[in-house]
Design an enzyme around this catalytic site. Sequence first.
Site, mmCIF file in Angstrom:
data_model
loop_
_atom_site.group_PDB
_atom_site.id
_atom_site.type_symbol
_atom_site.label_atom_id
_atom_site.label_comp_id
_atom_site.label_asym_id
_atom_site.label_seq_id
_atom_site.Cartn_x
_atom_site.Cartn_y
_atom_site.Cartn_z
ATOM 1 N N ARG A 166 0.844 -1.203 0.000
ATOM 2 C CA ARG A 166 0.000 0.000 0.000
ATOM 3 C C ARG A 166 0.872 1.242 0.000
ATOM 4 N NH1 ARG A 166 -3.160 -3.964 2.347
ATOM 5 N NH2 ARG A 166 -4.837 -4.432 0.900
ATOM 6 N N ASP A 195 0.337 -6.620 -3.448
ATOM 7 C CA ASP A 195 -1.110 -6.423 -3.261
ATOM 8 C C ASP A 195 -1.622 -5.634 -4.459
ATOM 9 O OD1 ASP A 195 -3.748 -6.043 -2.001
ATOM 10 O OD2 ASP A 195 -2.714 -6.681 -0.186
ATOM 11 N N HIS A 287 -6.204 -9.915 -4.242
ATOM 12 C CA HIS A 287 -5.209 -8.888 -3.905
ATOM 13 C C HIS A 287 -4.024 -8.938 -4.881
ATOM 14 C CE1 HIS A 287 -6.804 -7.354 -0.046
ATOM 15 N NE2 HIS A 287 -7.302 -8.555 0.069
ATOM 16 N N ASP A 346 -6.574 -14.261 1.222
ATOM 17 C CA ASP A 346 -7.679 -13.584 1.913
ATOM 18 C C ASP A 346 -8.536 -12.811 0.913
ATOM 19 O OD1 ASP A 346 -5.406 -11.959 1.438
ATOM 20 O OD2 ASP A 346 -6.169 -10.423 2.792
ATOM 21 N N GLU A 347 -9.754 -12.550 1.329
ATOM 22 C CA GLU A 347 -10.648 -11.612 0.650
ATOM 23 C C GLU A 347 -10.670 -11.796 -0.868
ATOM 24 O OE1 GLU A 347 -10.472 -7.940 3.798
ATOM 25 O OE2 GLU A 347 -8.929 -7.956 2.269
ATOM 26 N N TYR A 440 -4.414 -5.199 14.988
ATOM 27 C CA TYR A 440 -4.219 -4.447 13.750
ATOM 28 C C TYR A 440 -3.736 -3.058 14.159
ATOM 29 C CZ TYR A 440 -5.762 -7.703 10.145
ATOM 30 O OH TYR A 440 -5.826 -8.755 9.267
ATOM 31 N N PHE A 441 -2.455 -2.867 14.029
ATOM 32 C CA PHE A 441 -1.865 -1.640 14.552
ATOM 33 C C PHE A 441 -2.046 -0.447 13.606
ATOM 34 C CE2 PHE A 441 1.412 -3.659 17.704
ATOM 35 C CZ PHE A 441 0.357 -4.162 18.438
ATOM 36 N N ASP A 442 -2.703 -0.675 12.474
ATOM 37 C CA ASP A 442 -3.074 0.477 11.659
ATOM 38 C C ASP A 442 -4.356 1.110 12.197
ATOM 39 O OD1 ASP A 442 -3.917 -2.143 10.721
ATOM 40 O OD2 ASP A 442 -5.082 -1.084 9.201
ATOM 41 N N TRP A 479 -1.482 -2.507 8.363
ATOM 42 C CA TRP A 479 -1.804 -2.276 6.950
ATOM 43 C C TRP A 479 -1.555 -0.813 6.631
ATOM 44 C CZ3 TRP A 479 -1.987 -6.660 4.541
ATOM 45 C CH2 TRP A 479 -2.345 -7.806 5.259
ATOM 46 N N GLU A 481 -2.446 1.407 4.125
ATOM 47 C CA GLU A 481 -3.223 2.316 3.267
ATOM 48 C C GLU A 481 -3.058 3.769 3.725
ATOM 49 O OE1 GLU A 481 -4.332 -0.572 4.354
ATOM 50 O OE2 GLU A 481 -5.695 -1.513 2.913
HETATM 51 C C1 ACM Z 1 -6.491 -9.093 5.969
HETATM 52 O O1 ACM Z 1 -6.567 -8.198 6.822
HETATM 53 N N1 ACM Z 1 -7.122 -8.963 4.816
HETATM 54 C C2 ACM Z 1 -5.739 -10.297 6.202
#
Ligand code: ACM
Length: 766
Positions: A166, A195, A287, A346-347, A440-442, A479, A481
């Site tokens: 990202r 990604d 992704h 994922d996703e 999730y430290f973002d 993450w 972004e």
């Molecule tokens: C994720 O947060 N999509 C693994």
Amino acid sequence: MRNLWAALFVFLFATGCTNVKTEDVNLIPLPAELTMLNGQFVLNADAKIYYAQPELAVAATYLQEHILKQTGFSLSVVEGADAGKNISLLLNSELGEKDQYALTVNDKGVCLEGSNPRGVILGIQTIRQLLPQSNTEGKSSIGMQAMIVKDEPAWEWRGMMMDDARHFFDKEEVKRFLDMMALYKFNKFHWHLTDDQGWRVEIKKYPLLTENGAWRTYNKHDRTCMKYAKNEHNPDYELPEKRLRPVENDTIVEYGGFYTQEDIREVIAYAADRGIDVIPEVDMPGHFSAAIKVYPELACFNQASWGRTFSAPICPGKDATLQFCKDVYAEIFELFPYPYIHMGADEVEKDNWLKCPNCKARIKKEKLKDEKELQSWFVKEMKAFFDGNGKKLIGWDEIIEGGLPEGAVVMFWRPWAPTAVDVATSKHSEVILTPNSHYYFDFKQDDQTLFRVYDFDPVPEGLTDEQKKYILGVQANSWAEYIPSYQRLEYMVMPRMAALSEVAWNYSKREEWNKFYQRLIPHFSRWDVMKINYRPLDLKGSYLNNAFIGSTEVTWNNPLPNISIYYTTDGSIPTKESTLYTGPFTINETTDFTLRFYRPDGTAADIIKMSYRKEEYRSADKPENVEQGLALAWHEGIARKCEEIEKLPLKQNYVVDGIVVPEDVNRKRGLIYSGYIKIDKDGVYTFTLGSDDGSMLYVGDDVVVDNDGPHGPVTISGQKALAAGYQPITLYYFDMNNGGFISLKVLDSDGNEIELSGDRLWHTPH
Ligand code: ACM
Ligand code: ZN
């Protein structure tokens, strides 16, 4: 020589009663066993670092470098046994099979034994924390408190993930990140290298992946970051110039960057010297659009595109696509020496697979039931390739859907797929815990975040001891972004990473929170020296929204002595030219403050808005026919804001004895609690509202806490001056994906918590 140390140990242990307490040394994570002794080792430039086995040469040099940085003493490194007032490193396989170490500091010297070189590196981190971070006064010797440490990790996997796709961090920044990890005894660096937004690892066979796939014109995340940078005068949100390249005769600017294979090798070697394994992730089959953009034939319909929520994945129906994936992984396997490799998974938005002739043919040929099984088939194909190359495949917990391939390692991230850990461990798959609710430290930080990281038990309830054996450990993911710069990354992970290190290292033996909090405070001064762009601790006992009657004293208790607070009252962004907070002061009118914390090097943290509202006590209502409990209406569906909840169809009405979620309320939840809170005496009351996702609290028509919008766990407090009697409250809460929770805490004007149940809560029946 080992016997000599053992004899010394016995001697010192027998005579070792001491007034020095374990908390005086502020080690993070706290060692499993720590015994303080009398006396100290006086370290000066004449000491030598001895290492007993050649495998420890690297560790000895690493220690030498850090002692030089932290004390200014340039110690020589000598292979061989200790000879007096020195530091000695040696291997001792009797310590165990994990990465154990034993450290003895006494007036004779420092002896560090490790079960293996990794154990020694871990012990070196303890030595580093026993030394000051710098010797600015130029002392010619530094005392190290005498002690005995016997230490080992609770978990084998103590991970931190960096998302380079990202936003890109260059190799020098990656090294800084590895240094922070090492200091807190993390040992797995999960590197999210590809990604939709960028491909960051050179693959020789497919050069376009980095030549073009590593670059993009500004995307919506970039634009949001630039907006924050501008509106909040926050340089952390600026896109670094070094990430931009002009193209097409300077008419377009592209953002990007990538690592050559040489860079990757350099980072792996740097990490190895610090006891850290590097685990790459090349995320597929979803992704993947950075690659599809440059090799469109990988997709079902030969183009990169977006579906309803996620990007369109690659086509598992085409043999050429599978070959491409294997070619990429063949180079990845060559580069990364460790057994674990992450394939993401994922996703995945599978709509195209249902329409694509190649995918349909694959489903038919392989006798698959549906698109979920096609995903599972793809993962199994890749898993066979991993197996054949002696690699262990890690996937995000979606790899369980459609059938978990035997032996695949599951990275659990979705609290809304709560059976994942149970299913995986019962099938004897290893599991790494990275729940997005806590790790999730973002996600945005507030005054509860650090405690939540520290206090949370990541192991789901109900697992058998046999299942628990398959839990490898914990990891935090950041993450990127909205993390466009390396300094922003530091801001998001520090101090959370220090809190997580206690979970990773000590898990069930963590000390109580307050003790950790006290140990943590001196680490901020360390980070000042290391120039880490940390998030300062929150003010103690302050709220963002305050109410007062008449006049009030504004007191900001800042736990960090090194931080200065500058503020404005006209809404402008504070600078160092604004007013400096020097102590409590009185206000007698409503005042909105904007605060900014400055670190000693002059860099600033995010702005904080704090309001102090002058109020009269709100008169109580006089409802008739009230009954105990709050009315609760469940509106079924997905809201994105509190005001949307009422538009969702009403599913069920309840009466509840507290802010609780009835068991039959499913993941599609918009909840409205309404009724009265009975107040005993006039006073200013504090409402602390936590939720994931959004929530709003009203007293009468007034918003007391606005915690609205889709978000992770966020806790906000607000105050309201209330007269005794029945005060009408309405609380809205929605959750978009069932990772969620709602909590409300109320304090009276003396700071005592009011139990929200029984004859506190009332409603008027319809
Ligand atoms: C994720 O947060 N999509 C693994
Ligand atoms: Zn297809």
